[in-house]
Design a protein around this motif. Sequence first.
Motif, mmCIF file in Angstrom:
data_model
loop_
_atom_site.group_PDB
_atom_site.id
_atom_site.type_symbol
_atom_site.label_atom_id
_atom_site.label_comp_id
_atom_site.label_asym_id
_atom_site.label_seq_id
_atom_site.Cartn_x
_atom_site.Cartn_y
_atom_site.Cartn_z
ATOM 1 N N LEU A 153 38.561 37.024 -41.918
ATOM 2 C CA LEU A 153 38.725 37.667 -40.444
ATOM 3 C C LEU A 153 37.759 37.715 -39.794
ATOM 4 O O LEU A 153 36.932 37.796 -40.402
ATOM 5 C CB LEU A 153 39.421 38.915 -40.412
ATOM 6 C CG LEU A 153 40.843 39.477 -41.511
ATOM 7 C CD1 LEU A 153 41.510 41.097 -42.009
ATOM 8 C CD2 LEU A 153 42.233 39.082 -40.884
ATOM 9 N N PRO A 154 37.612 36.819 -39.001
ATOM 10 C CA PRO A 154 36.477 37.139 -37.588
ATOM 11 C C PRO A 154 35.989 38.534 -37.181
ATOM 12 O O PRO A 154 37.013 39.115 -37.496
ATOM 13 C CB PRO A 154 36.361 36.192 -36.841
ATOM 14 C CG PRO A 154 38.243 36.638 -36.423
ATOM 15 C CD PRO A 154 38.347 36.612 -37.850
ATOM 16 N N SER A 155 34.596 38.191 -37.130
ATOM 17 C CA SER A 155 34.230 40.500 -36.310
ATOM 18 C C SER A 155 34.447 40.123 -35.017
ATOM 19 O O SER A 155 34.977 41.444 -35.118
ATOM 20 C CB SER A 155 33.112 40.387 -36.143
ATOM 21 O OG SER A 155 32.244 41.553 -36.249
ATOM 22 N N ASP A 156 34.574 38.959 -34.462
ATOM 23 C CA ASP A 156 35.176 39.202 -33.221
ATOM 24 C C ASP A 156 36.163 38.376 -33.329
ATOM 25 O O ASP A 156 36.484 37.292 -33.574
ATOM 26 C CB ASP A 156 33.945 38.414 -32.230
ATOM 27 C CG ASP A 156 33.228 39.496 -31.943
ATOM 28 O OD1 ASP A 156 33.407 40.977 -31.890
ATOM 29 O OD2 ASP A 156 32.043 39.422 -32.228
ATOM 30 N N PRO A 157 37.417 38.456 -32.000
ATOM 31 C CA PRO A 157 38.816 37.420 -31.820
ATOM 32 C C PRO A 157 37.885 36.576 -31.593
ATOM 33 O O PRO A 157 37.576 36.095 -30.908
ATOM 34 C CB PRO A 157 39.323 38.315 -30.387
ATOM 35 C CG PRO A 157 38.808 39.365 -30.298
ATOM 36 C CD PRO A 157 37.285 40.085 -31.011
ATOM 37 N N ASP A 158 38.500 35.787 -31.895
ATOM 38 C CA ASP A 158 39.004 33.847 -31.868
ATOM 39 C C ASP A 158 39.662 33.043 -32.015
ATOM 40 O O ASP A 158 41.150 33.268 -31.983
ATOM 41 C CB ASP A 158 38.314 32.939 -33.648
ATOM 42 C CG ASP A 158 37.801 32.335 -33.466
ATOM 43 O OD1 ASP A 158 37.719 31.315 -32.033
ATOM 44 O OD2 ASP A 158 37.700 31.506 -34.738
ATOM 45 N N PRO A 159 39.659 32.995 -30.165
ATOM 46 C CA PRO A 159 40.933 32.095 -29.917
ATOM 47 C C PRO A 159 41.253 31.024 -29.832
ATOM 48 O O PRO A 159 42.264 29.948 -29.451
ATOM 49 C CB PRO A 159 41.201 32.729 -27.880
ATOM 50 C CG PRO A 159 39.454 32.993 -27.872
ATOM 51 C CD PRO A 159 38.793 33.529 -29.085
ATOM 52 N N ARG A 176 55.408 23.964 -32.245
ATOM 53 C CA ARG A 176 54.740 22.479 -32.067
ATOM 54 C C ARG A 176 53.733 22.671 -31.585
ATOM 55 O O ARG A 176 53.580 23.354 -30.001
ATOM 56 C CB ARG A 176 55.599 21.546 -32.286
ATOM 57 C CG ARG A 176 56.869 21.513 -32.688
ATOM 58 C CD ARG A 176 56.669 21.896 -34.265
ATOM 59 N NE ARG A 176 58.008 20.940 -35.028
ATOM 60 C CZ ARG A 176 57.563 20.635 -36.453
ATOM 61 N NH1 ARG A 176 56.792 20.802 -37.249
ATOM 62 N NH2 ARG A 176 59.029 20.717 -37.424
ATOM 63 N N PRO A 177 52.815 21.393 -31.234
ATOM 64 C CA PRO A 177 51.599 21.432 -30.420
ATOM 65 C C PRO A 177 52.098 20.969 -29.135
ATOM 66 O O PRO A 177 53.465 20.436 -28.891
ATOM 67 C CB PRO A 177 50.832 20.222 -31.072
ATOM 68 C CG PRO A 177 50.783 20.270 -32.201
ATOM 69 C CD PRO A 177 52.180 20.095 -32.614
ATOM 70 N N PHE A 178 51.816 20.951 -27.730
ATOM 71 C CA PHE A 178 52.523 21.195 -26.264
ATOM 72 C C PHE A 178 50.856 20.797 -25.388
ATOM 73 O O PHE A 178 50.173 20.553 -25.845
ATOM 74 C CB PHE A 178 53.054 22.169 -26.361
ATOM 75 C CG PHE A 178 52.033 23.932 -26.323
ATOM 76 C CD1 PHE A 178 51.310 24.422 -24.755
ATOM 77 C CD2 PHE A 178 51.384 24.507 -26.655
ATOM 78 C CE1 PHE A 178 50.648 25.358 -24.096
ATOM 79 C CE2 PHE A 178 51.250 25.081 -26.673
ATOM 80 C CZ PHE A 178 50.713 25.899 -25.508
ATOM 81 N N ALA A 189 47.006 30.835 -29.923
ATOM 82 C CA ALA A 189 45.936 29.750 -30.635
ATOM 83 C C ALA A 189 45.682 28.282 -29.447
ATOM 84 O O ALA A 189 46.995 28.527 -28.747
ATOM 85 C CB ALA A 189 46.812 29.264 -31.842
ATOM 86 N N PRO A 190 45.143 27.898 -29.142
ATOM 87 C CA PRO A 190 45.622 26.658 -27.978
ATOM 88 C C PRO A 190 46.201 25.281 -28.422
ATOM 89 O O PRO A 190 47.115 26.115 -29.661
ATOM 90 C CB PRO A 190 43.946 25.628 -28.503
ATOM 91 C CG PRO A 190 43.144 26.789 -29.048
ATOM 92 C CD PRO A 190 43.776 27.920 -29.556
ATOM 93 N N PRO A 191 47.278 24.917 -27.463
ATOM 94 C CA PRO A 191 48.087 23.795 -27.345
ATOM 95 C C PRO A 191 48.570 23.276 -28.340
ATOM 96 O O PRO A 191 49.275 22.819 -29.040
ATOM 97 C CB PRO A 191 48.310 23.515 -25.970
ATOM 98 C CG PRO A 191 47.233 24.611 -25.169
ATOM 99 C CD PRO A 191 46.372 24.951 -25.849
ATOM 100 N N SER A 192 47.013 22.353 -28.876
ATOM 101 C CA SER A 192 47.149 21.758 -29.491
ATOM 102 C C SER A 192 46.495 22.130 -30.897
ATOM 103 O O SER A 192 47.121 20.830 -32.141
ATOM 104 C CB SER A 192 44.800 20.715 -29.699
ATOM 105 O OG SER A 192 44.245 21.417 -29.794
ATOM 106 N N VAL A 193 46.720 23.249 -31.408
ATOM 107 C CA VAL A 193 47.031 24.234 -32.472
ATOM 108 C C VAL A 193 48.495 23.883 -33.429
ATOM 109 O O VAL A 193 48.888 24.432 -32.208
ATOM 110 C CB VAL A 193 46.651 25.062 -32.927
ATOM 111 C CG1 VAL A 193 46.695 26.005 -34.461
ATOM 112 C CG2 VAL A 193 44.809 25.207 -32.639
ATOM 113 N N GLU A 194 48.753 23.432 -34.175
ATOM 114 C CA GLU A 194 50.521 23.610 -34.664
ATOM 115 C C GLU A 194 50.171 24.874 -35.426
ATOM 116 O O GLU A 194 49.618 24.979 -36.293
ATOM 117 C CB GLU A 194 50.112 22.778 -35.961
ATOM 118 C CG GLU A 194 52.452 22.758 -35.535
ATOM 119 C CD GLU A 194 52.771 21.645 -36.891
ATOM 120 O OE1 GLU A 194 54.407 21.515 -36.980
ATOM 121 O OE2 GLU A 194 52.402 20.464 -37.095
#
Length: 318
Positions: free
Chosen positions: A160-166, A294-296, A90-95
Amino acid sequence: MEAPFSLPEVTPRDLPNWHGGALPGRDQQRLEAWVQEFGGLLFRGFDVGDAHAFDRFIGAFGLANFPYSESFSNALRFNRTERVFTANEAPPSVEIFLHHEMAQTLVFPKRLFFFGETTAERGGETPLCRSDLTLSALEAAHPSFVQALREKGVRYRSTLPSDPDPASGQGRSWRATLRVDTPNAAEATLQALGYRWRWAKDHALTLQTPPLPAVLAFDQGPEVFFNQLLAAHAGWRRTEDEHWPLLAFGDQTPLPTTCLDDALAIAEDNTLNHAWRTGDIVFLDNTRMMHGRRPFEGSRSVLAALCEPQRRSAFKPA
């Protein structure tokens, strides 16, 4: 607020008889006793610099591997070795909110390892929460809610998505999660496991679990708040499909939001934020300790491994 517990630190000086390979039996028994008592250990100062060295370190404990590819984890991860994978893409902003690993599934790991490969410029701590302390405080505040969890169990809805969701903390596709290639094969797998499901217009798959325990005692230890309620309430994706509640008791009654909000606050009061140093290894009892992220800012890489898979049946009211 200072956490009401600490994570014992283990250094090479504490294991003078270990020179690689399998841990001596006496050392392994001592470390296992500490994990059961404290919920986790911090290994610091060991010569572990990459995924392969981390894999060898884990192998010294002789614990059964639980491959990520065989799990029902909804997090998007990538393997570095057969045993070791990235903790979450998950992106850095996501907790990533506090949870017991895979407590929303029928198979979960008993033990977890994490390795600090690269530390963030700012933030990125791993919160660690004693679930037994959280349960005691929550029951004091909301005794009827905790009793209802004991008596009814809980159901989780996820998509659950059909394709990966980063971009999501729950970005693993239904194909990868269920290890299938077609909708028919997905439905057959879910039917065998007792799940309910609905297909969305974008070919995503919405699931509802069978009833699962939310309060448990393991190995004659204290009761723990063993579930995914906090992470689901605070962080799981909401969708247009509200056919089932995101979180419900086993009888399909929605869980009260006020109790979940208070549970989040209580858990934070019983949380230690582990600030990573490069090379740190954290060994957790997944039945006692919740964890998160934690976000980073900057580049951060924490690797993980699952051990000792535990299988259970759906919850059956007494």
